[in-house]
Design an enzyme around this catalytic site. Structure first.
Site, PDB file in Angstrom:
ATOM      1  N   ASP A  94     -10.274 -25.283 -20.334  1.00 40.28           N
ATOM      2  CA  ASP A  94     -11.611 -24.618 -20.177  1.00 40.28           C
ATOM      3  C   ASP A  94     -11.549 -24.741 -22.251  1.00 40.28           C
ATOM      4  OD1 ASP A  94     -14.110 -23.524 -20.328  1.00 40.28           O
ATOM      5  OD2 ASP A  94     -13.419 -21.654 -19.655  1.00 40.28           O
ATOM      6  N   HIS A  95     -12.493 -25.250 -23.148  1.00 38.47           N
ATOM      7  CA  HIS A  95     -12.839 -25.327 -24.014  1.00 38.47           C
ATOM      8  C   HIS A  95     -11.658 -25.611 -24.917  1.00 38.47           C
ATOM      9  CE1 HIS A  95     -16.754 -23.335 -24.201  1.00 38.47           C
ATOM     10  NE2 HIS A  95     -16.397 -22.931 -23.002  1.00 38.47           N
ATOM     11  N   GLU A 146     -18.359 -32.192 -24.101  1.00 40.55           N
ATOM     12  CA  GLU A 146     -19.932 -31.027 -24.455  1.00 40.55           C
ATOM     13  C   GLU A 146     -20.970 -31.407 -25.198  1.00 40.55           C
ATOM     14  OE1 GLU A 146     -19.273 -26.747 -23.430  1.00 40.55           O
ATOM     15  OE2 GLU A 146     -21.219 -26.306 -24.863  1.00 40.55           O
ATOM     16  N   HIS A 234     -21.933 -24.172 -18.048  1.00 43.33           N
ATOM     17  CA  HIS A 234     -21.368 -23.075 -18.967  1.00 43.33           C
ATOM     18  C   HIS A 234     -21.590 -22.033 -18.842  1.00 43.33           C
ATOM     19  CE1 HIS A 234     -17.485 -24.964 -20.529  1.00 43.33           C
ATOM     20  NE2 HIS A 234     -17.988 -25.743 -20.168  1.00 43.33           N
ATOM     21  N   ILE A 278     -17.276 -19.750 -14.381  1.00 45.12           N
ATOM     22  CA  ILE A 278     -17.569 -18.305 -13.809  1.00 45.12           C
ATOM     23  C   ILE A 278     -16.364 -17.879 -14.050  1.00 45.12           C
ATOM     24  CG2 ILE A 278     -18.002 -16.377 -12.387  1.00 45.12           C
ATOM     25  CD1 ILE A 278     -19.666 -18.310 -10.577  1.00 45.12           C
ATOM     26  N   ASP A 279     -16.015 -16.742 -15.352  1.00 44.33           N
ATOM     27  CA  ASP A 279     -15.363 -15.924 -15.971  1.00 44.33           C
ATOM     28  C   ASP A 279     -15.721 -14.447 -15.959  1.00 44.33           C
ATOM     29  OD1 ASP A 279     -13.109 -14.647 -17.166  1.00 44.33           O
ATOM     30  OD2 ASP A 279     -12.977 -15.969 -19.120  1.00 44.33           O
TER      31      ASP A 279
HETATM   32  P1  13P Z   1     -19.370 -16.692 -17.969  1.00 45.19           P
HETATM   33  O1  13P Z   1     -19.213 -16.059 -19.528  1.00 45.19           O
HETATM   34  O2  13P Z   1     -20.915 -16.259 -17.849  1.00 45.19           O
HETATM   35  O3  13P Z   1     -18.294 -16.612 -17.062  1.00 45.19           O
HETATM   36  O4  13P Z   1     -18.864 -17.913 -19.041  1.00 45.19           O
HETATM   37  C1  13P Z   1     -17.576 -18.831 -18.632  1.00 45.19           C
HETATM   38  C2  13P Z   1     -17.912 -19.706 -18.660  1.00 45.19           C
HETATM   39  O5  13P Z   1     -18.309 -20.620 -19.095  1.00 45.19           O
HETATM   40  C3  13P Z   1     -16.042 -20.608 -19.385  1.00 45.19           C
HETATM   41  O6  13P Z   1     -15.805 -21.590 -19.846  1.00 45.19           O
END
Ligand code: 13P
Length: 334
Positions: A94-95, A146, A234, A278-279
């Protein structure tokens, strides 16, 4: 060099194709700990859902990259042990903020990577995205890139303001980078404070903040330019208010935490949006359960005692997202 196929993982290509055609989205849950990993796998197995387990740069710093890789390998074995013969689990970066980080993950068995050059000038974003895609595709690893900037804080990625993705750029960007999916900015935001109170209205009955709607017109324009192309959202936690209330009741202090309403995510999942990140909701579910448990059992100190309800609460949340929001339950390949 470890190839993800040897670890039993899959890339995102086939699952995204099915999700776009089927009008649902694949859950992309971030993980840092064993309890999160267990809860994600249990939820995916019970609902027969494909799942993306994603690791941010911050997670690699916290947990160690090698350990996370082995946890993903363990996730596949665990899913099989729970009775799922052919789990579809993606290990995704991620990222990723550099070619080197993406390459490092590909070389250690990730099946999918994100290169996030969204804060760079357009041509520079294309140049590095293309470099990542060329390397990744040699190993059949899929790449998310992105365009557009999300507001909010995500580990080391932070921005004060958002800039919606410009629909007029997406064809050129997708064609020249060769990316497999595109993360866009239509008003979602990272973290548990997605909007400032002055950006929201307030529900007169509950006093809760009501966030501004997502820019579905921008999404529709992007879909029209890139028909059938996998789109990623995201910053899509809903920041469940019952979890926020529990945290605040048991000693926390999260005033005016606010997320994306689930009905908007449901609507997005029916479109070309085929991956929803979702994190924060997992962090909230874990913290709420731990705070409540420790407040109610001040004499307990065995971490298993409070991590067990935390794991259960996260699993409940993951299942809810899969079944009631994203619609990916029962969508494993035949
Ligand atoms: P949230 O902070 O809304 O869960 O987003 C997580 C996310 O986009 C991870 O890349």
């Amino acid at each position: 060099m470890v190839n993800y196929k040897d670890l039993g993982l899959v890339n995102t290509r086939e699952m995204f194709k099915r999700a776009v055609n089927g009008g649902y989205a694949i859950p992309a849950f971030n993980f840092n700990t064993m309890e999160q990993m267990q809860a994600i796998v249990q939820a995916a197995v019970e609902t027969k859902s494909p799942v993306i387990m994603q690791v941010s740069k911050g997670a690699r710093n916290y947990a160690n990259a090698t350990i996370l890789r082995y946890m993903a390998e363990g996730a596949v074995a665990y899913a099989k042990e729970l009775g799922c013969e052919h789990p579809e689990i993606v290990l995704h970066l991620d990222h990723g903020d550099s070619f080197e980080l993406c390459k490092d993950c590909i070389d250690m068995g990730f099946s999918s990577v994100m290169y996030d050059g969204s804060s760079l000038p357009y041509e520079e974003n294309i140049r590095i995205s293309r470099q990542v895609v060329e390397y990744a595709h040699k190993y059949d690893v899929t790449v998310e890139c992105e365009l557009g900037v999300l507001a909010g804080v995500e580990d080391e990625v932070a921005s004060e303001v958002s800039h919606y993705t410009k629909p007029e750029e997406v064809i050129d960007f997708a064609t020249r980078t060769g990316c497999d999916s595109l993360a866009i900015s239509i008003g979602t935001s990272h973290g548990a404070y997605k909007f400032k109170p002055e950006q929201c209205t307030r529900d007169p009955k509950t006093g809760r903040l009501v966030p501004p709607p997502l820019a579905f017109d921008v999404l529709a324009e992007i879909e029209q330019k890139l028909p059938g192309f996998p789109i990623v959202l995201h910053g899509s936690s809903s920041v469940p208010q019952d979890e926020v209330d529990t945290i605040n009741k048991y000693g926390g202090n999260l005033p005016d935490a606010v997320g994306i309403p689930e009905e908007q995510l449901r609507k997005a999942a029916k479109s070309a949006v085929c991956k929803i990140n979702i994190d924060s909701d997992s962090r909230l579910a874990m913290t709420a359960a731990i705070r409540q448990y420790l407040a109610e059992h001040p004499d307990h100190f065995d971490p298993r005692q409070y991590l067990k309800p935390a794991r259960e609460n996260m699993k409940k949340m993951y299942i809810h997202k899969i079944v009631n929001v994203l619609g990916s339950d029962g969508k494993l390949a035949e």
